[in-house]
Motif scaffolding. Structure first.
Motif, PDB file in Angstrom:
ATOM      1  N   PRO A 135      42.231  34.608  40.241  1.00  0.00           N
ATOM      2  CA  PRO A 135      43.201  35.545  40.474  1.00  0.00           C
ATOM      3  C   PRO A 135      44.075  35.350  39.320  1.00  0.00           C
ATOM      4  N   ASN A 136      45.031  36.113  38.905  1.00  0.00           N
ATOM      5  CA  ASN A 136      46.173  36.216  37.800  1.00  0.00           C
ATOM      6  C   ASN A 136      47.330  35.915  38.535  1.00  0.00           C
ATOM      7  N   PHE A 137      48.523  36.123  37.895  1.00  0.00           N
ATOM      8  CA  PHE A 137      49.978  35.848  38.531  1.00  0.00           C
ATOM      9  C   PHE A 137      50.049  36.262  40.183  1.00  0.00           C
ATOM     10  N   PHE A 138      50.435  35.615  40.880  1.00  0.00           N
ATOM     11  CA  PHE A 138      50.809  36.032  42.431  1.00  0.00           C
ATOM     12  C   PHE A 138      51.979  36.766  42.458  1.00  0.00           C
ATOM     13  N   MET A 139      51.825  37.810  43.178  1.00  0.00           N
ATOM     14  CA  MET A 139      53.170  38.757  43.783  1.00  0.00           C
ATOM     15  C   MET A 139      53.953  37.606  44.429  1.00  0.00           C
ATOM     16  N   ASP A 140      53.484  36.754  45.177  1.00  0.00           N
ATOM     17  CA  ASP A 140      54.196  36.064  46.096  1.00  0.00           C
ATOM     18  C   ASP A 140      54.957  34.779  45.275  1.00  0.00           C
ATOM     19  N   SER A 189      31.383  34.496  39.673  1.00  0.00           N
ATOM     20  CA  SER A 189      32.754  34.204  39.200  1.00  0.00           C
ATOM     21  C   SER A 189      33.628  35.750  39.461  1.00  0.00           C
ATOM     22  N   TYR A 190      34.740  35.770  40.450  1.00  0.00           N
ATOM     23  CA  TYR A 190      35.301  36.866  40.663  1.00  0.00           C
ATOM     24  C   TYR A 190      36.593  36.682  40.045  1.00  0.00           C
ATOM     25  N   ASN A 191      36.735  37.753  38.806  1.00  0.00           N
ATOM     26  CA  ASN A 191      38.132  37.852  38.348  1.00  0.00           C
ATOM     27  C   ASN A 191      38.674  38.845  39.290  1.00  0.00           C
ATOM     28  N   THR A 260      37.752  46.047  39.458  1.00  0.00           N
ATOM     29  CA  THR A 260      37.594  46.609  40.702  1.00  0.00           C
ATOM     30  C   THR A 260      36.965  45.343  41.837  1.00  0.00           C
ATOM     31  N   THR A 261      36.994  44.534  41.432  1.00  0.00           N
ATOM     32  CA  THR A 261      36.097  43.271  41.956  1.00  0.00           C
ATOM     33  C   THR A 261      36.529  43.059  43.476  1.00  0.00           C
ATOM     34  N   PHE A 262      37.842  43.206  43.566  1.00  0.00           N
ATOM     35  CA  PHE A 262      38.465  43.014  45.278  1.00  0.00           C
ATOM     36  C   PHE A 262      38.199  44.107  46.090  1.00  0.00           C
ATOM     37  N   LYS A 263      37.883  45.184  45.370  1.00  0.00           N
ATOM     38  CA  LYS A 263      37.403  46.397  46.393  1.00  0.00           C
ATOM     39  C   LYS A 263      36.130  46.190  46.870  1.00  0.00           C
TER      40      LYS A 263
END
Ligand SMILES: NC(=O)c1ccc[n+]([C@@H]2O[C@H](COP(=O)([O-])OP(=O)(O)OC[C@H]3O[C@@H](n4cnc5c(N)ncnc54)[C@H](OP(=O)(O)O)[C@@H]3O)[C@@H](O)[C@H]2O)c1
Length: 285
Positions: A135-140, A189-191, A260-263
């Motif tokens: 992942p990139n930057f976390f909203m959290d 590898s899931y981006n 679209t990897t997450f979906k």
């Protein structure tokens, strides 16, 4: 059996929640049994120990075929993760899922992405089946700004006009749980990304829309920001590493892209930032 690390943290905690929701049994290596009381209550098999203790890690891996490696940033992270991979290989684990980052590339020079890349390479050479969650930057990361957003109508970060494809840790945890519980993810590898590219000016606007009042993004000087965050980080190395990573966001060194990897992986749409704010309205509103 599945072994989860980081289960009392943001992404590991979300992965634990998702596995519990799916009804998938798992074990968690935790440092503090009290902090993990809710996991125990939910029937999770807890092993209390530190990733720095090889005996504890070996014990946690007994009878385990799939592991998730989730550890926080520190100067020791690389050595701890390398050791964890070696113990997993020796223990006969079949599949290792690593929380890495979108910026982890062979040419990375920023300390945190570079260490993630070296650990990824070590995993790929280990003979284990592997899946990288990137992942990139976390909203959290913005949960720490609840007080200033609620009381001062602003948040301060040294991000200039930099952009991210920020993502909710709840979604990252779901992705990790989906890989751990499913099949067909070896060698992938899931981006991962959230649904949109956002600057921190956009983040301020979306906070304002959801909260119904103007929220200001204060683009602070990096040196001043480092002084504020350093006491909360593990070392000077850590503070410098975070600042280096943030400077790369400002400079667009690794331009983030919506994927679209997450979906595809979970069948769900990634949480939007507006929805994330709504989900934490008591903190911000
Ligand atoms: N923040 C971002 O924007 C971002 C973006 C992409 C990737 N990442 C990556 O995400 C990872 C951090 O994930 P996170 O934010 O979910 O972590 P986190 O919330 O800081 O949680 C860390 C977890 O690891 C546990 N832990 C720490 N040291 C340990 C040790 N020595 N032995 C066993 N367990 C230990 C903690 O346990 P305790 O509860 O006992 O402390 C906690 O459960 C980092 O590798 C980072 O590079 C972060």
């Amino acid at each position: 059996m599945i072994l989860l690390t980081g289960a009392t943290g943001k992404t590991g905690g979300a992965a634990a929640d998702a596995l519990i929701e799916m009804g998938v049994p798992f074990r968690a290596l935790v440092r503090d049994a009290e902090k993990a009381a809710a996991l125990k209550e939910a029937g999770v098999d807890l092993i209390v120990g530190d990733a720095a203790d090889p005996e504890a890690v070996r014990k946690a891996m007994e009878g385990v075929d799939r592991v998730a490696l989730i550890l926080p940033n520190s100067q020791e992270q690389e050595a701890l993760e390398m050791q964890f991979v070696d113990i997993a290989t020796a223990a006969g684990v079949k599949h290792l899922v690593k929380l890495s980052s979108l910026e982890a590339l062979p040419e990375a020079t920023s300390p945190i992405p570079a260490l993630h890349w070296r650990v990824e390479e070590h995993i790929r050479a280990s003979g284990l089946d592997w899946t990288m969650i990137r992942p990139n930057f976390f909203m959290d990361n913005l949960l720490g700004y609840g007080f200033s957003i609620k009381n001062e109508g602003s948040f301060a970060l040294p991000m200039g006009d930099g952009v991210t494809v920020m993502m909710d840790c709840k979604d990252i945890g779901l992705a990790i749980a989906t890989v751990l519980a499913g099949a067909g993810h070896a060698g992938r590898s899931y981006n991962l990304s959230g649904p949109e590219l956002l600057s921190f000016h956009d983040v301020a606007s979306q906070f304002g829309e959801v909260l119904g009042k103007p929220i200001e993004y204060l683009n602070v000087d990096p040196t001043a920001y480092r002084e504020i965050i350093a006491p909360f980080l593990t070392s000077d190395w850590h503070a410098d590493a975070v600042m280096h990573l943030f400077s790369e966001v400002v400079d667009g060194v690794v331009p983030p892209k919506v994927t679209t990897t997450f979906k595809e992986l979970t069948g769900q749409d990634p949480t939007s930032f507006r929805q994330f704010v709504q989900n934490h309205i008591e903190l911000y509103g």
